[in-house]
Design a protein around this motif. Structure first.
Motif, PDB file in Angstrom:
ATOM      1  N   GLU A 293      -3.942  22.777 -33.262  1.00 24.05           N
ATOM      2  CA  GLU A 293      -4.608  21.577 -32.766  1.00 24.05           C
ATOM      3  C   GLU A 293      -4.772  20.593 -33.927  1.00 24.05           C
ATOM      4  N   PRO A 294      -4.126  19.415 -33.870  1.00 22.86           N
ATOM      5  CA  PRO A 294      -4.143  18.479 -35.003  1.00 22.86           C
ATOM      6  C   PRO A 294      -5.422  17.653 -35.095  1.00 22.86           C
ATOM      7  N   GLN A 295      -6.557  18.325 -35.261  1.00 23.50           N
ATOM      8  CA  GLN A 295      -7.840  17.645 -35.349  1.00 23.50           C
ATOM      9  C   GLN A 295      -8.111  17.158 -36.758  1.00 23.50           C
ATOM     10  N   GLY A 296      -9.207  16.425 -36.906  1.00 23.42           N
ATOM     11  CA  GLY A 296      -9.665  16.016 -38.235  1.00 23.42           C
ATOM     12  C   GLY A 296      -8.625  15.259 -39.032  1.00 23.42           C
ATOM     13  N   TYR A 297      -8.284  15.809 -40.194  1.00 26.30           N
ATOM     14  CA  TYR A 297      -7.407  15.109 -41.137  1.00 26.30           C
ATOM     15  C   TYR A 297      -5.930  15.462 -41.016  1.00 26.30           C
ATOM     16  N   THR A 298      -5.544  16.180 -39.971  1.00 17.80           N
ATOM     17  CA  THR A 298      -4.149  16.576 -39.814  1.00 17.80           C
ATOM     18  C   THR A 298      -3.242  15.357 -39.746  1.00 17.80           C
ATOM     19  N   LEU A 299      -3.555  14.428 -38.873  1.00 19.03           N
ATOM     20  CA  LEU A 299      -2.705  13.249 -38.706  1.00 19.03           C
ATOM     21  C   LEU A 299      -2.872  12.259 -39.860  1.00 19.03           C
ATOM     22  N   TYR A 300      -4.006  12.298 -40.548  1.00 23.99           N
ATOM     23  CA  TYR A 300      -4.179  11.475 -41.742  1.00 23.99           C
ATOM     24  C   TYR A 300      -3.214  11.944 -42.841  1.00 23.99           C
ATOM     25  N   SER A 301      -2.964  13.259 -42.876  1.00 22.72           N
ATOM     26  CA  SER A 301      -2.029  13.823 -43.849  1.00 22.72           C
ATOM     27  C   SER A 301      -0.588  13.505 -43.449  1.00 22.72           C
ATOM     28  N   TYR A 302      -0.313  13.608 -42.171  1.00 20.78           N
ATOM     29  CA  TYR A 302       1.014  13.253 -41.650  1.00 20.78           C
ATOM     30  C   TYR A 302       1.319  11.793 -41.996  1.00 20.78           C
ATOM     31  N   ALA A 303       0.325  10.920 -41.788  1.00 23.50           N
ATOM     32  CA  ALA A 303       0.493   9.495 -42.061  1.00 23.50           C
ATOM     33  C   ALA A 303       0.800   9.227 -43.536  1.00 23.50           C
ATOM     34  N   ALA A 304       0.202  10.013 -44.424  1.00 25.73           N
ATOM     35  CA  ALA A 304       0.444   9.818 -45.861  1.00 25.73           C
ATOM     36  C   ALA A 304       1.917   9.986 -46.203  1.00 25.73           C
ATOM     37  N   VAL A 305       2.565  10.979 -45.599  1.00 27.74           N
ATOM     38  CA  VAL A 305       3.999  11.203 -45.849  1.00 27.74           C
ATOM     39  C   VAL A 305       4.822  10.060 -45.250  1.00 27.74           C
ATOM     40  N   GLN A 306       4.420   9.577 -44.080  1.00 33.10           N
ATOM     41  CA  GLN A 306       5.108   8.435 -43.486  1.00 33.10           C
ATOM     42  C   GLN A 306       5.047   7.217 -44.407  1.00 33.10           C
ATOM     43  N   ILE A 307       3.905   6.995 -45.023  1.00 31.97           N
ATOM     44  CA  ILE A 307       3.741   5.851 -45.919  1.00 31.97           C
ATOM     45  C   ILE A 307       4.637   5.990 -47.137  1.00 31.97           C
ATOM     46  N   ILE A 308       4.689   7.177 -47.713  1.00 29.03           N
ATOM     47  CA  ILE A 308       5.562   7.404 -48.862  1.00 29.03           C
ATOM     48  C   ILE A 308       7.009   7.089 -48.494  1.00 29.03           C
ATOM     49  N   LYS A 309       7.444   7.542 -47.329  1.00 26.18           N
ATOM     50  CA  LYS A 309       8.808   7.292 -46.874  1.00 26.18           C
ATOM     51  C   LYS A 309       9.081   5.800 -46.721  1.00 26.18           C
ATOM     52  N   GLN A 310       8.216   5.102 -46.026  1.00 29.78           N
ATOM     53  CA  GLN A 310       8.446   3.682 -45.776  1.00 29.78           C
ATOM     54  C   GLN A 310       8.399   2.858 -47.058  1.00 29.78           C
ATOM     55  N   ALA A 311       7.468   3.202 -47.950  1.00 26.75           N
ATOM     56  CA  ALA A 311       7.364   2.458 -49.212  1.00 26.75           C
ATOM     57  C   ALA A 311       8.579   2.714 -50.096  1.00 26.75           C
ATOM     58  N   ALA A 312       9.063   3.961 -50.122  1.00 27.23           N
ATOM     59  CA  ALA A 312      10.249   4.286 -50.927  1.00 27.23           C
ATOM     60  C   ALA A 312      11.470   3.548 -50.403  1.00 27.23           C
ATOM     61  N   GLU A 313      11.592   3.476 -49.086  1.00 32.58           N
ATOM     62  CA  GLU A 313      12.740   2.770 -48.508  1.00 32.58           C
ATOM     63  C   GLU A 313      12.656   1.271 -48.770  1.00 32.58           C
ATOM     64  N   LYS A 314      11.442   0.728 -48.745  1.00 39.64           N
ATOM     65  CA  LYS A 314      11.259  -0.688 -49.059  1.00 39.64           C
ATOM     66  C   LYS A 314      11.594  -0.964 -50.524  1.00 39.64           C
ATOM     67  N   ALA A 315      11.210  -0.033 -51.397  1.00 40.63           N
ATOM     68  CA  ALA A 315      11.490  -0.177 -52.832  1.00 40.63           C
ATOM     69  C   ALA A 315      12.930   0.191 -53.163  1.00 40.63           C
TER      70      ALA A 315
END
Length: 371
Positions: A293-315
């Motif tokens: 069950e992805p409660q609490g900070y599970t999706l906040y952690s998932y989002a962090a990896v998404q941000i790294i991916k998008q920022a790396a691709e932008k850079a």
């Protein structure tokens, strides 16, 4: 000699035309994998691992696959520094973590000195980003923002009620309690009790007795779910109806398992329920298909990896400093918890804390529901 060369030729050709390994980018995830706060460690690790799995299926980042390395800091600052140093030695360039503010802050020195970018999903103490480090970011909000929400509740909804404030003496717990208290004082609201307790204990009858003697209608708890649950249970054992008000440190159903039926009615501040965000639909289904069950900070952690991916691709680079520069630019990143953009310190430009209540659901289990 010629025979040896002929025999070695197929091996050489195999090595020459072999598919190169694609696990070229190491992402660390750090938190309490074991110990009293292991439930939160599971949220962080599951979030990162699922994000990496999904990103790798889609081709990775800039054609490179990701590899996850897990570091168990047991919510201990010294262990957190050891985990950070191990990440350095292992060639990790991006970290999602740590869970506790008191662990994140000392570990952040290691990351800054060794060119590692980190995004914490949960460390809310202002010092995490106020230090001016180039590499510090978070997907959550800050204690001063959350503390203001508590103070506004006291001012607007709890007029005439007696409020006790208790914290667990940690960087997070005391920081959150003090942020609420400072703002309450600005509003002219005086607490009937202010105390700190030690983490890891089982018997909180002494502080419970003080809360009872104070006549508190509400208890603002700055701390995590383990001690918070025990305090609620022991308040009920003494026949007290005092309602707990707490924050993002109790966002796991273990709080109800520890506190028992008496946790019903507990008020909790947290970001808008990420599992209800339309952008999270596929990820939530993937977690649930695995029985998590992805409660609490599970999706906040998932989002962090998404941000790294998008920022790396932008850079167009996986150099952490170039990725950080893109993140500091203020552009929005599209994530499972909504669009996120950063200011120059590494804090989110917009954060909306909301209220939840712990209550029994249709399945008979006690969980938290956004108000």
């Amino acid at each position: 000699m010629r025979a040896i060369l002929l025999k070695s030729l197929p091996i050489a050709l195999t090595l020459l035309f072999a598919t190169p390994t694609l696990a070229q980018v190491k992402i660390g995830v750090a938190g309490p994998v074991t110990g009293a706060n292991a439930a939160f460690g599971a949220q962080l690790t599951q979030g990162v691992q699922q994000a990496v799995e999904d990103i790798n299926k889609a081709g990775g980042i800039l054609g490179q696959k990701l590899e996850v390395e897990v570091g168990d800091d047991v919510s201990d600052p010294k262990q957190g520094v050891s985990v950070a140093n191990k990440f350095v030695g292992d060639g990790v360039k991006f970290v999602v973590g740590h869970f506790n503010s008191g662990v994140t802050i000392p570990a952040s020195d290691v990351y800054a000195e060794n060119d590692i970018l980190f995004i914490t999903p949960s460390a809310t103490n202002p010092k995490v980003t106020d230090g001016g480090k180039w590499d510090a970011f978070r997907t959550c909000g800050r204690d001063d923002q959350q503390g203001m929400l508590w103070a506004e509740l006291a001012r607007d909804k709890l007029k005439g009620k007696k409020i006790a404030v208790v914290h667990d003496k940690t960087t997070y717990g005391k920081g959150l309690a003090d942020a609420a208290l400072d703002n309450m004082h600005k509003f002219g609201i005086k607490e009937v009790l202010y105390e700190g307790v030690n983490t890891g204990e089982k018997d909180y009858s002494a502080i419970v007795s003080k809360i009872k003697e104070s006549g508190a209608d509400y208890l603002m708890w700055g701390g995590l779910h383990t001690e918070g649950g025990l305090i609620v249970r022991q308040m009920r054992d003494q026949g007290m109806a005092t309602i707990m008000i707490s924050g993002d440190g109790i966002t796991d159903t273990e709080f109800a398992a520890i506190g028992g039926p008496g946790v019903e009615g507990t008020l909790m501040s947290f970001g808008p329920e990420p599992r209800h965000n339309p952008s999270a639909k596929d990820a939530v289904e993937a977690f649930k298909a695995k029985g998590f069950e992805p409660q609490g900070y599970t999706l906040y952690s998932y989002a962090a990896v998404q941000i790294i991916k998008q920022a790396a691709e932008k850079a167009n680079s996986l150099d952490p400093k170039k990725v950080a520069a893109v993140m500091h630019s203020g552009i929005p990143f599209h994530t499972v918890i909504g669009d996120i953009s950063y200011d120059k310190k590494g804090d989110r430009t917009t954060v909306d804390y909301v209220w939840y209540v712990w209550k029994k659901g249709e399945d008979g289990k006690i969980g938290f529901e956004q108000l």
